[in-house]
Every structure is written in C-alpha cells, then in structure tokens.
Design an enzyme around this catalytic site. Sequence first.
Site, PDB file in Angstrom:
ATOM      1  N   GLU A   1       0.851  -1.191   0.000  1.00 47.07           N
ATOM      2  CA  GLU A   1       0.000   0.000   0.000  1.00 47.07           C
ATOM      3  C   GLU A   1       0.882   1.235   0.000  1.00 47.07           C
ATOM      4  O   GLU A   1       1.968   1.257   0.589  1.00 47.07           O
ATOM      5  CB  GLU A   1      -0.899  -0.015   1.249  1.00 47.07           C
ATOM      6  CG  GLU A   1      -1.847   1.174   1.295  1.00 47.07           C
ATOM      7  CD  GLU A   1      -2.996   0.977   2.268  1.00 47.07           C
ATOM      8  OE1 GLU A   1      -3.105  -0.105   2.861  1.00 47.07           O
ATOM      9  OE2 GLU A   1      -3.791   1.931   2.426  1.00 47.07           O
TER      10      GLU A   1
ATOM     11  N   GLU B   1     -12.821  -2.064   1.187  1.00 47.03           N
ATOM     12  CA  GLU B   1     -13.513  -1.983   2.480  1.00 47.03           C
ATOM     13  C   GLU B   1     -14.568  -0.874   2.506  1.00 47.03           C
ATOM     14  O   GLU B   1     -14.610  -0.054   3.434  1.00 47.03           O
ATOM     15  CB  GLU B   1     -12.495  -1.803   3.610  1.00 47.03           C
ATOM     16  CG  GLU B   1     -11.562  -2.989   3.736  1.00 47.03           C
ATOM     17  CD  GLU B   1     -10.625  -2.953   4.945  1.00 47.03           C
ATOM     18  OE1 GLU B   1     -10.525  -1.916   5.621  1.00 47.03           O
ATOM     19  OE2 GLU B   1      -9.988  -4.003   5.218  1.00 47.03           O
TER      20      GLU B   1
ATOM     21  N   TYR C   1      -7.517  -9.565   9.994  1.00 49.63           N
ATOM     22  CA  TYR C   1      -6.249  -9.492  10.740  1.00 49.63           C
ATOM     23  C   TYR C   1      -6.452 -10.139  12.094  1.00 49.63           C
ATOM     24  O   TYR C   1      -7.502  -9.972  12.717  1.00 49.63           O
ATOM     25  CB  TYR C   1      -5.817  -8.029  10.911  1.00 49.63           C
ATOM     26  CG  TYR C   1      -5.473  -7.367   9.595  1.00 49.63           C
ATOM     27  CD1 TYR C   1      -4.225  -7.538   9.014  1.00 49.63           C
ATOM     28  CD2 TYR C   1      -6.418  -6.593   8.915  1.00 49.63           C
ATOM     29  CE1 TYR C   1      -3.906  -6.951   7.794  1.00 49.63           C
ATOM     30  CE2 TYR C   1      -6.110  -6.004   7.694  1.00 49.63           C
ATOM     31  CZ  TYR C   1      -4.855  -6.186   7.137  1.00 49.63           C
ATOM     32  OH  TYR C   1      -4.554  -5.610   5.922  1.00 49.63           O
TER      33      TYR C   1
ATOM     34  N   GLU D   1      -6.524  -9.387   1.922  1.00 44.54           N
ATOM     35  CA  GLU D   1      -5.777  -8.862   3.078  1.00 44.54           C
ATOM     36  C   GLU D   1      -5.879  -9.893   4.190  1.00 44.54           C
ATOM     37  O   GLU D   1      -6.983 -10.156   4.684  1.00 44.54           O
ATOM     38  CB  GLU D   1      -6.337  -7.520   3.564  1.00 44.54           C
ATOM     39  CG  GLU D   1      -6.033  -6.360   2.642  1.00 44.54           C
ATOM     40  CD  GLU D   1      -6.389  -4.997   3.239  1.00 44.54           C
ATOM     41  OE1 GLU D   1      -6.286  -4.848   4.470  1.00 44.54           O
ATOM     42  OE2 GLU D   1      -6.780  -4.111   2.458  1.00 44.54           O
TER      43      GLU D   1
HETATM   44  O1  AHR Z   1      -3.466  -3.147   5.448  1.00 43.84           O
HETATM   45  C1  AHR Z   1      -3.733  -2.060   6.271  1.00 43.84           C
HETATM   46  C2  AHR Z   1      -5.158  -1.572   6.134  1.00 43.84           C
HETATM   47  O2  AHR Z   1      -6.026  -2.535   6.643  1.00 43.84           O
HETATM   48  C3  AHR Z   1      -5.651  -1.354   4.736  1.00 43.84           C
HETATM   49  O3  AHR Z   1      -5.325  -0.095   4.248  1.00 43.84           O
HETATM   50  C4  AHR Z   1      -7.124  -1.503   4.872  1.00 43.84           C
HETATM   51  O4  AHR Z   1      -7.724  -1.981   3.708  1.00 43.84           O
HETATM   52  C5  AHR Z   1      -7.291  -2.449   6.030  1.00 43.84           C
HETATM   53  O5  AHR Z   1      -8.207  -1.985   6.943  1.00 43.84           O
END
Ligand code: AHR
Length: 578
Positions: free
Chosen positions: A61, A207, A278, A329
């Site tokens: 990014e 997102e 995550y 992601e």
């Molecule tokens: O990867 C970091 C961030 O996490 C990204 O910019 C976003 O898409 C997600 O929330």
Amino acid sequence: MKKVSRRRFLKQAGQAGLAVAATSALGRFAIAQTQRVTRVVIDSNRQISEINPHLFGSFLEQLGRAIYEGIYEPGSKFADADGLRTDVMKEIHDLGVPIIRWPGGNFVSGYHWLDGVGPKKNRPTVLDRAWNTTETNQFGTNEFITWARKVGTEPLFGLNFGTGTAEDAAALVEYCNVEKGTKWSELRRSHGYEQPHNVKFWCVGNEMDGPWQIGHMEARDYGIKAADAARQMRAVDPSVKLVACGSSGPFMPTYITWDRTVLEQCYEDVDGISLHRYWGNTDETGHDSSKYLAMNLAMDRQIEEIVAVCDSVRAQKRSGKQLFLSFDEWNVWYRARNGDAVNGHRKQAPHLLEEPYNLEDALLVGGLANSLMRHSDRVKVACLAQLVNVIAPIMTNENGILRNTIFYPYAWALKYGRGRALNIQPEGPSYEVATLGKPIEDIGLAVPGFGQVQYLDVMATLQPEQKTATIFVLNRDLENEQELELNWHDLTPSRVIGFETITGNDLKALNTFSDSEEGGAAGGGRAVGRVEDEREAAGAVVFGSDAFSVRTGTREPGLWCRQCSGTVNVFLRTLCFS
Ligand code: AHR
C-alpha cells in the site's frame, strides 16, 4: 534415546506411516512414544483442488514506508536507475510472490491515479487523508508496473471507489490496457509506455463497508456502483477479472448482509469477492497462546461463510456462474494499530504499521497458510498484507533487509504450497477453545469459539510433475509432544528431500536488525536451512528467528525436531518427500 536405522526409517516413511515427533521439554530426542497421535491418509486422488498460483500473493500500500524507503528509494545505495531498491527486488523475486495488490488499502479510496503519472516534476504533492501522510506521487502506476515486471509479479490494482467514479475506473483500465488510439491510451504512450500494461486483476474498491473508509457507502449503493463500473471496465477490456468489495470481516455488524446485498446487485458483473482479516493475541484470545494458535480456524470459517453467501445469491439468481474468493488482506496485525502507528502527522514516509512479529505470530501465519490451501477450491487469490515495512515479512533500513519471523512460513507456503491440495482428513487429539472475546476492532462483534481444536493442523500438497509431496504441520500443543502418522495410500515416497521448521523456547521472541550479525538479510538468512542432503534430511535441523537457538542435524534417522529448551513445544514444519 531410541535409535532407528536409516533403512527402517525410510520404510516407515514410505510404507507404514511416518511418526514425526516433537520432543519433550527437556530436550531429549524421541521417536514418538506417546498416545498423542494424529493420523492422516495421503491419497493422491483425494484432491481439494489445483492450487491457483495466485494463492500466496501479497500487498503493497502507498502507506508508511512500504513504497518510499521500502521498494522505491532513489537515494539508497541499493537503488537502480529507476530508484528501485535492488536488494528488496531480489528478495521478492527470489520469494516468487505471484501477485501483488497496489496501491491500497484505505489509501486508494482518496487516490487520484492521474496525480501519479506523467513527468515526475509535474506531479502534485498531496495530503493522503487515509493515513494523514504527505504523498509526493513520485511513485505511481507506471513505476509500479515497472517494478512488478522486474520482480516477476502480476499486478492486482485497487480502484478508488471513495472519491473516484466509475468513469475514473474505466479510464484507468483504458490507460493501462488499451494499446493505442484513444484518449487514455495515448496519454500512457505520451508518458513513455508504448505497450499496454495488460493489468488483468482489479479490486473494485476497498472496504467500502467500513465507516473508516473515505467515501464509505451502503451495501446496495456500492453494489449498484460496482456493477456500473464493472460494465464500463469490461467495455474497455473484456478480459479483466473483477473482485467486488466484500465485508471487512466478521467483526463488522454488517458482516454477511453486506456481502449478500452487494452481490444481489453485481453478481453477474464481477468474478470474485474480497475477504479481509487481521488476527492478534488480544482480548479476543484472552492473550492465551493456545487459543491464538487456533485462530486460523477463524479463517476457515470465514471462507466457508462467504462461500455460502456467494452460492446462495447464485441460487437466488439461478446463475450458472460461480464466484471465486480473493482473500486479499490477511495477516497478524494488532500492536501497531493505534495512535502514532496509524497517524502520519503529515510527514512523508512515516513509520506506520511497523508491526514487530514474534514466534507465535509466525506459527499462526503458517496455520493461516494451511487454511488457505484447505480452501483452494474457492480461494483463487490471496494477499498477505502487507509485504515491505508495513505489517510485513520484510523490513528495510539504509543498510539492508531484515526478515521478520512471518517471512519463513510465507516463504515455505510459496515454495511448497503449489500443485494439488490434498484432502487428508486429519484425526487426532484435540483441546477445547469454547469461547473467544471481543476482537481488536472498536466496532467489533465477538464470534463463537471453535469447540474442539486438533493439536496438529496438517495440510498436504502434491506436485505430480516433480513427483514430490509436501506436508505442512502446525503443532499447537504448548506442553506435550505430538505425533503425526502419515499413511500413504497409493504413493510410496522413497526419501525426504527437505524440511524446514520454526520453533523455539520463547513464543515472544522476535527478529531485530540489531540482533542480526550483519544488520541485513543475514539476520534471516542465517537461520534458514533447507536440507538438500538426504542424510541431513533424516537428521534434525531446527531454526527460527535470530532470537531462537539454531541447531543443525544430529543425522539421526527419523528424528525431526530438537526442542531447544524450556516449556514451549510448538512448531511449524514443512516436510518434502519424493
Ligand atoms: O493493510 C492495512 C489496512 O487494513 C488497509 O489499508 C485496509 O484496507 C485495512 O483496513
């Protein structure tokens, strides 16, 4: 210590099943003699899927030091004539990352691609509102394509669906993919790129369900806009593959409803849908490592839930088309997630999201790779988020590169997670993960636990052309040794051609630049041993990050892992047979 002759070991491995044991806390070697046996059957015909070559992609990014100081640093001693860091390019080229998503992420929802093309001196410096950072636009579309070609990766372009229009999206496709004779293709040519870039994969927004997202939308509105943009983009280039923006994860109150509503509007116009997630050893896991190491099962569940939504919309629409999933992601990210770690204070290339990774994070990343392979029938694209400096396996400083702990499982997934994913139905002892707490995200909703979780998370792949098979094992048992029995149904491997293990006596140990001997790639490189030699393969090599003990083979047949010391008994291992 029980000894097994090499001949007998190979017989066990090839015919009767191979016991792979972790050793006791005292560091004794042992052929597994416990009752803790997980059994798998390896049958080359029980195939989940051919693994798509894009399953272990990554993400860069325009954020923090991912691009600037990460891959692009004209002033660096490593820079080539294009200002690209050659040390980082080599690392990524050697890893063989198949597809890389760019330029965001949250960044993309306020990004004007036209700011990043044309003569560099004319490009505006702007304020990136996603991360409160100064963006010079010195690195843009053409620089990314140049870099991607040099490292040998496929680009996956994100589109601005925040401030951008469907027309902007179609214009970018035209700029990239139309050969000549139109407004945008001629602009590209005037910028010095005669040949089209032929960007195949596109994320239609990022997102957009998230209130944090620039231009955040309601699901139905997003779905209508995505369908419109998709049609315009396909009018420009019918060959593009389009990924609709799915829910940001199960923590979202709108999880599943978002996906369903979006797909009701754009199912026929897109090819896939995105998933993001995550993980962290946080309140969600009660900071309990045994729960944390089970969290890859949350990925399995999320994939299965999104598959269910896709297929129910498909049924509702009586559509003949099946969507693929793009888990574009995924990673561990929970420390560098607040305050100054996510606020650039209008600086250029600030240190943002620089997550330090420890042993247990690496183990979980290995488990997550297993989950992706287990669902390779539907997940065709996935991106470890991210790749350099920002929540990354690779860190840079002015002197070189550091491999974070998560580099290793990612590298092994890339190396061995190919060919055919096999359905091996592990059966073995388990422990209970009955409940999970609140996730790290502020608006997060807790999800249920997993019930019984097997100690060993095992996956297998087969590479028929090379006549090799690979077993991936995550041992989640923090206390005891566990045994794995491989029952070869229709194959008889003749030898072990390599294996790689990450383990150690401190789950919280990490790699740092200062730990590494040469302050650069050596920090990681030193710890890695791929065993080419059969005798060595039958011995023991244990390695991990710099902070872990590194021990090389005892050449004792059948012994795979030597526990360093202490109480930790976990490991992640790949074993390759031919
Ligand atoms: O990867 C970091 C961030 O996490 C990204 O910019 C976003 O898409 C997600 O929330």
